[in-house]
Design a protein around this motif. Structure first.
Motif, PDB file in Angstrom:
ATOM      1  N   ARG A   6       1.819  -4.897  -1.633  1.00 25.32           N
ATOM      2  CA  ARG A   6       1.842  -4.213  -2.937  1.00 25.32           C
ATOM      3  C   ARG A   6       3.276  -3.991  -3.405  1.00 25.32           C
ATOM      4  O   ARG A   6       3.597  -4.194  -4.580  1.00 25.32           O
ATOM      5  N   VAL A   7       4.127  -3.583  -2.486  1.00 23.56           N
ATOM      6  CA  VAL A   7       5.534  -3.366  -2.841  1.00 23.56           C
ATOM      7  C   VAL A   7       6.165  -4.684  -3.300  1.00 23.56           C
ATOM      8  O   VAL A   7       6.855  -4.734  -4.324  1.00 23.56           O
ATOM      9  N   TRP A   8       5.912  -5.756  -2.542  1.00 19.73           N
ATOM     10  CA  TRP A   8       6.494  -7.051  -2.907  1.00 19.73           C
ATOM     11  C   TRP A   8       6.007  -7.489  -4.282  1.00 19.73           C
ATOM     12  O   TRP A   8       6.797  -7.955  -5.110  1.00 19.73           O
ATOM     13  N   ASP A   9       4.722  -7.339  -4.541  1.00 24.36           N
ATOM     14  CA  ASP A   9       4.165  -7.748  -5.834  1.00 24.36           C
ATOM     15  C   ASP A   9       4.793  -6.972  -6.987  1.00 24.36           C
ATOM     16  O   ASP A   9       5.080  -7.531  -8.057  1.00 24.36           O
ATOM     17  N   GLN A  10       5.000  -5.682  -6.790  1.00 25.10           N
ATOM     18  CA  GLN A  10       5.597  -4.862  -7.856  1.00 25.10           C
ATOM     19  C   GLN A  10       7.055  -5.243  -8.095  1.00 25.10           C
ATOM     20  O   GLN A  10       7.507  -5.296  -9.248  1.00 25.10           O
ATOM     21  N   LEU A  11       7.783  -5.535  -7.025  1.00 24.17           N
ATOM     22  CA  LEU A  11       9.174  -5.970  -7.181  1.00 24.17           C
ATOM     23  C   LEU A  11       9.224  -7.351  -7.841  1.00 24.17           C
ATOM     24  O   LEU A  11      10.093  -7.612  -8.680  1.00 24.17           O
ATOM     25  N   ALA A  12       8.289  -8.219  -7.478  1.00 22.83           N
ATOM     26  CA  ALA A  12       8.249  -9.553  -8.081  1.00 22.83           C
ATOM     27  C   ALA A  12       8.007  -9.461  -9.581  1.00 22.83           C
ATOM     28  O   ALA A  12       8.567 -10.246 -10.359  1.00 22.83           O
ATOM     29  N   LEU A  48      19.621  -5.305 -11.818  1.00 20.80           N
ATOM     30  CA  LEU A  48      20.000  -3.904 -11.646  1.00 20.80           C
ATOM     31  C   LEU A  48      19.404  -3.026 -12.742  1.00 20.80           C
ATOM     32  O   LEU A  48      19.071  -1.868 -12.508  1.00 20.80           O
ATOM     33  N   ARG A  49      19.293  -3.582 -13.940  1.00 19.40           N
ATOM     34  CA  ARG A  49      18.804  -2.788 -15.063  1.00 19.40           C
ATOM     35  C   ARG A  49      17.317  -2.987 -15.334  1.00 19.40           C
ATOM     36  O   ARG A  49      16.814  -2.552 -16.378  1.00 19.40           O
ATOM     37  N   ALA A  50      16.633  -3.613 -14.394  1.00 18.45           N
ATOM     38  CA  ALA A  50      15.201  -3.835 -14.597  1.00 18.45           C
ATOM     39  C   ALA A  50      14.443  -2.517 -14.564  1.00 18.45           C
ATOM     40  O   ALA A  50      14.793  -1.592 -13.821  1.00 18.45           O
ATOM     41  N   ALA A  51      13.412  -2.421 -15.384  1.00 13.66           N
ATOM     42  CA  ALA A  51      12.535  -1.247 -15.365  1.00 13.66           C
ATOM     43  C   ALA A  51      11.610  -1.413 -14.165  1.00 13.66           C
ATOM     44  O   ALA A  51      10.572  -2.078 -14.241  1.00 13.66           O
ATOM     45  N   MET A  52      11.990  -0.834 -13.042  1.00 10.86           N
ATOM     46  CA  MET A  52      11.268  -1.048 -11.798  1.00 10.86           C
ATOM     47  C   MET A  52      10.173  -0.005 -11.617  1.00 10.86           C
ATOM     48  O   MET A  52      10.376   1.178 -11.904  1.00 10.86           O
ATOM     49  N   PRO A  53       9.006  -0.417 -11.119  1.00 10.02           N
ATOM     50  CA  PRO A  53       7.904   0.516 -10.898  1.00 10.02           C
ATOM     51  C   PRO A  53       8.116   1.392  -9.681  1.00 10.02           C
ATOM     52  O   PRO A  53       7.365   2.349  -9.446  1.00 10.02           O
ATOM     53  N   LEU A  54       9.125   1.065  -8.851  1.00 13.42           N
ATOM     54  CA  LEU A  54       9.481   1.870  -7.682  1.00 13.42           C
ATOM     55  C   LEU A  54      10.953   1.659  -7.385  1.00 13.42           C
ATOM     56  O   LEU A  54      11.579   0.759  -7.935  1.00 13.42           O
ATOM     57  N   THR A  55      11.510   2.490  -6.532  1.00 11.96           N
ATOM     58  CA  THR A  55      12.920   2.356  -6.179  1.00 11.96           C
ATOM     59  C   THR A  55      13.113   1.097  -5.333  1.00 11.96           C
ATOM     60  O   THR A  55      12.146   0.564  -4.772  1.00 11.96           O
ATOM     61  N   PRO A  56      14.347   0.603  -5.219  1.00 12.38           N
ATOM     62  CA  PRO A  56      14.576  -0.689  -4.557  1.00 12.38           C
ATOM     63  C   PRO A  56      14.061  -0.804  -3.123  1.00 12.38           C
ATOM     64  O   PRO A  56      13.758  -1.881  -2.657  1.00 12.38           O
ATOM     65  N   LYS A  57      13.942   0.304  -2.395  1.00 10.78           N
ATOM     66  CA  LYS A  57      13.449   0.282  -1.013  1.00 10.78           C
ATOM     67  C   LYS A  57      14.368  -0.541  -0.106  1.00 10.78           C
ATOM     68  O   LYS A  57      15.450  -0.940  -0.455  1.00 10.78           O
TER      69      LYS A  57
END
Length: 279
Positions: free
Chosen positions: A250-256, A208-217
């Motif tokens: 791309r989305v999956w890679d960024q979330l990973a 939850l507190r991860a610095a994510m490059p995009l919103t959870p989607k």
């Protein structure tokens, strides 16, 4: 008129426009293509969905190879129309689960991302049972819960097949979504921990507190990098166009990249499990 019908009619009208711009009537255009005139008529009226090759030949016959990309994009729009859950669940949940069994058996590598629920591939029977009962109530579909649970459990047999790989990401929030009893959730979280280290599973938790490059989607699944399946409350969407696949990858890679795995994932799940008594 349903949306797929109107979209197909719009594509047919575009084809008729291109034929007319070429200065040909339907019969002459069919002769140039080497087709029956009835096929040209069905495509123009939207009574028949064209294949990619049909569109390629049409554009060439009209002297407009430059519009092929546009025509193919319109066709992809038809093919990605939603499959309504209301129709899919008309005979209950078991047939849908059986279809997923086939889907996973023919897949070598799958990438998944879930935001609000533990993936069916990893669910315990008790967790799955509660979810299926909830969904049957929501969708007002036949209650074939036990048959559907058994089918969902059969799907999990692929986890033990050599050569398979399931790379799955779960947003931490899904671990807190309380399904069933505390015992149900305890068993489900223990099941997740037990999957860590399996040769066929790569489990990542996006904190939850991860610095994510995009919103959870939203959640989605990519099968063999050939097709994407997205489930919403009322529909299932499928995409197989190259640009759609590239976007979801791309989305999956960024979330990973924002996820934790192995021991870190185990510790995070353990913290969630320890908090269950406070729910």
């Amino acid at each position: 008129m349903t949306e797929p019908d109107s979209s197909r009619i719009a594509l047919g009208a575009r084809l008729a426009e291109l034929r007319a711009e070429a200065g040909m009537n339907g019969r002459d255009f069919a002769a140039r293509l080497g087709w029956q005139a009835s096929k040209v008529s069905r495509l123009q009226s939207g009574q028949q969905k064209p294949s990619p090759d049909d569109l390629k030949q049409w554009a060439t016959a009209a002297g407009r190879d430059d519009v092929l990309g546009e025509l193919l994009a319109r066709l992809r729009g038809l093919e990605s129309q939603p499959q309504q859950w209301r129709r899919q669940l008309a005979a209950g949940h078991a047939p849908v689960q059986d279809r997923y069994v086939v889907e996973y058996r023919r897949t070598a590598t799958a990438r998944g991302y879930e935001t609000s629920v533990i993936p069916g591939l990893f669910q315990t029977a008790d967790y799955a049972r509660h979810l299926l009962m909830q969904n049957a109530s929501l969708m007002r579909s036949p209650r074939d819960t036990e048959a559907a649970v058994q089918s969902r459990m059969r799907r999990q047999e692929v986890l033990y097949e050599p050569g398979k790989l399931f790379r799955v990401l779960i947003w931490e929030a899904a671990l807190y979504a309380h399904v069933g009893t505390v015992e149900t959730m305890t068993g489900q979280l223990d099941r997740l921990v037990g999957l860590i280290g399996m040769s066929t599973v790569e489990l990542g938790i996006v904190p939850l507190r991860a610095a994510m490059p995009l919103t959870p989607k939203h959640g989605f699944w990519i099968f063999d990098e050939q097709r994407v399946i997205v489930e919403t409350i009322n529909t299932e969407l499928q995409y197989d166009a190259a640009d759609d696949l590239a976007l979801y990858l791309r989305v999956w890679d960024q979330l990973a990249a924002a996820s934790v795995t192995a021991l870190q994932a185990q510790r995070l799940i353990g913290r969630v499990r320890a908090s269950l008594g406070a729910i």
